[in-house]
Design an enzyme around this catalytic site. Structure first.
Site, PDB file in Angstrom:
ATOM      1  N   ASP A  34       0.645  -1.222   0.037  1.00  0.00           N
ATOM      2  CA  ASP A  34      -0.091  -0.071   0.149  1.00  0.00           C
ATOM      3  C   ASP A  34       0.792   1.218  -0.124  1.00  0.00           C
ATOM      4  O   ASP A  34       2.015   1.282   0.684  1.00  0.00           O
ATOM      5  CB  ASP A  34      -1.033  -0.045   1.172  1.00  0.00           C
ATOM      6  CG  ASP A  34      -2.053   0.879   1.094  1.00  0.00           C
ATOM      7  OD1 ASP A  34      -2.440   1.460   0.086  1.00  0.00           O
ATOM      8  OD2 ASP A  34      -2.538   1.467   2.252  1.00  0.00           O
ATOM      9  N   ASN A  82     -11.109  -2.578  -4.682  1.00  0.00           N
ATOM     10  CA  ASN A  82     -10.323  -1.641  -5.576  1.00  0.00           C
ATOM     11  C   ASN A  82     -10.982  -1.675  -6.900  1.00  0.00           C
ATOM     12  O   ASN A  82     -10.630  -0.705  -7.566  1.00  0.00           O
ATOM     13  CB  ASN A  82      -9.028  -2.210  -5.986  1.00  0.00           C
ATOM     14  CG  ASN A  82      -8.147  -2.262  -4.497  1.00  0.00           C
ATOM     15  OD1 ASN A  82      -6.942  -2.924  -4.321  1.00  0.00           O
ATOM     16  ND2 ASN A  82      -8.298  -1.023  -3.671  1.00  0.00           N
TER      17      ASN A  82
HETATM   18  C1  IPE Z   1      -5.256  -2.773   0.224  1.00  0.00           C
HETATM   19  O1  IPE Z   1      -4.899  -1.115  -0.161  1.00  0.00           O
HETATM   20  C2  IPE Z   1      -5.332  -3.458  -0.944  1.00  0.00           C
HETATM   21  C3  IPE Z   1      -4.033  -3.531  -1.846  1.00  0.00           C
HETATM   22  C4  IPE Z   1      -2.745  -2.838  -1.307  1.00  0.00           C
HETATM   23  C5  IPE Z   1      -4.044  -4.313  -2.992  1.00  0.00           C
HETATM   24  P1  IPE Z   1      -6.198  -0.101  -0.209  1.00  0.00           P
HETATM   25  O2  IPE Z   1      -5.587   1.170  -0.335  1.00  0.00           O
HETATM   26  O3  IPE Z   1      -7.159  -0.774  -1.177  1.00  0.00           O
HETATM   27  O4  IPE Z   1      -6.807  -0.184   1.179  1.00  0.00           O
HETATM   28  P2  IPE Z   1      -7.849   0.579   2.014  1.00  0.00           P
HETATM   29  O5  IPE Z   1      -8.726   1.256   1.069  1.00  0.00           O
HETATM   30  O6  IPE Z   1      -6.894   1.817   2.426  1.00  0.00           O
HETATM   31  O7  IPE Z   1      -8.395   0.024   3.085  1.00  0.00           O
HETATM   32  C1  IPE Z   2      -1.835   0.105  -3.223  1.00  0.00           C
HETATM   33  O1  IPE Z   2      -1.481   1.380  -3.190  1.00  0.00           O
HETATM   34  C2  IPE Z   2      -1.972  -0.449  -4.863  1.00  0.00           C
HETATM   35  C3  IPE Z   2      -3.519  -0.889  -4.906  1.00  0.00           C
HETATM   36  C4  IPE Z   2      -4.358  -0.629  -3.929  1.00  0.00           C
HETATM   37  C5  IPE Z   2      -4.065  -1.289  -6.133  1.00  0.00           C
HETATM   38  P1  IPE Z   2      -2.926   2.446  -3.352  1.00  0.00           P
HETATM   39  O2  IPE Z   2      -3.101   2.811  -4.654  1.00  0.00           O
HETATM   40  O3  IPE Z   2      -3.773   2.232  -2.272  1.00  0.00           O
HETATM   41  O4  IPE Z   2      -1.868   3.785  -2.671  1.00  0.00           O
HETATM   42  P2  IPE Z   2      -2.316   4.977  -1.698  1.00  0.00           P
HETATM   43  O5  IPE Z   2      -3.019   4.029  -0.511  1.00  0.00           O
HETATM   44  O6  IPE Z   2      -3.761   5.708  -2.415  1.00  0.00           O
HETATM   45  O7  IPE Z   2      -1.476   5.796  -1.458  1.00  0.00           O
HETATM   46 MG    MG Z   3      -4.184   2.482  -0.369  1.00  0.00          MG
END
Ligand code: IPE
Ligand code: IPE
Ligand code: MG
Length: 258
Positions: A34, A82
């Site tokens: 993340d 997602n």
């Molecule tokens: C968790 O990250 C999922 C992945 C890293 C693939 P998210 O960014 O989707 O999680 P939330 O929305 O902050 O809980």
């Molecule tokens: C994790 O990074 C990757 C996915 C969830 C696909 P994020 O896209 O959630 O990155 P942040 O949390 O918005 O920084």
């Molecule tokens: Mg995230």
């Protein structure tokens, strides 16, 4: 080829490898990758740049995990939630998974990595599903680390799927209701046959599980860092493992008296 431990030590004192105990190495490490979007936004770049940088970090952490003798690495790449993101970002991520497979599979085979995808695949394009199936087949003989890539993965969806498969087996007379216990239920999960994660690492600073491996994480040790995934390094990974090695894992029991 990745640099060996001693080369890394010489070239970058900041990456000084921490002393890790081989006998206390986690067998299975799970990572919520993340912070990609924030990493890019901090640099004034579109979020997609963060996803691309994040994919590269996975390569270095996988190599390090393999060198450390870790047997399973499960990386959360795309959750069932997602899909709520803007179409452009979702499309970019789907293309990134395809590109990752095109670019990495030969190297994974050379490293003896066994690649598995965990997740539903129902909403993935047929072309991506085919690439996934080919990649799994081509790496199936890998005798080294297993990389579980969680794509279109949700812990609740996985448990519901397992319940359905098991119920069907009961209806078909393959299983008796009296046979159902935790061990049998686990056989219906994507991680069937694998040990549960010992350690969960979450970069990006959020203190939640985000629907990841809900069943399997029952007794995992948790380690969260504010470092964003594209900035995550093997040194950071080793810090997490070192901290893990100091934990007292009681599993509800008591620490044996020395
Ligand atoms: C968790 O990250 C999922 C992945 C890293 C693939 P998210 O960014 O989707 O999680 P939330 O929305 O902050 O809980
Ligand atoms: C994790 O990074 C990757 C996915 C969830 C696909 P994020 O896209 O959630 O990155 P942040 O949390 O918005 O920084
Ligand atoms: Mg995230």
């Amino acid at each position: 080829m990745s640099p060996k431990f001693w080369q890394r030590r010489k070239s970058s004192p900041a990456d000084e490898p921490l002393l890790l105990l081989p006998e206390k190495m986690p067998q299975h490490v799970a990572i919520i990758m993340d912070g990609n979007g924030r990493w890019a936004q901090k640099r004034g770049l579109p979020r997609t740049f963060g996803h691309k940088a994040g994919a590269e970090v996975l390569r270095s952490i996988l190599t390090d995990a393999s060198e450390l003798g870790i047997k399973y690495l499960t990386a959360y790449a795309f959750s069932t939630e997602n899909w709520r993101r803007p179409h452009d970002e979702v499309d970019f991520l789907m293309d990134l998974f395809s590109t990752y497979l095109d670019n990495e599979v030969d190297a994974l085979i050379a490293q003896q990595v066994k690649l598995r995808f965990i997740g539903s695949q129902e909403r993935l394009s047929p072309a991506l599903c085919q690439r996934i199936a080919e990649a799994e087949k081509r790496t199936a003989a890998g005798t080294g680390i297993t990389l579980n890539l969680a794509v279109d993965y949700g812990g609740r969806a996985e448990i519901v799927r397992a319940a359905r498969l098991l119920a069907q087996d009961v209806l078909d007379g393959q299983r008796a209701v009296s046979e159902i216990d935790e061990s049998l239920f686990s056989e219906y999960l994507f991680t069937q046959g694998q040990p549960d994660p010992d350690l969960l690492i979450r970069p990006g600073g959020d203190l939640r599980i985000s629907n990841f491996l809900l069943w399997q994480l029952a007794y995992a040790e948790l380690w969260v860092t504010d470092v964003l995934w594209p900035d995550f390094t093997p040194a950071e990974f080793r810090r997490a493992i070192r901290d893990y090695q100091k934990r007292d894992r009681r599993f509800g029991g008591l620490t044996p008296q020395k």
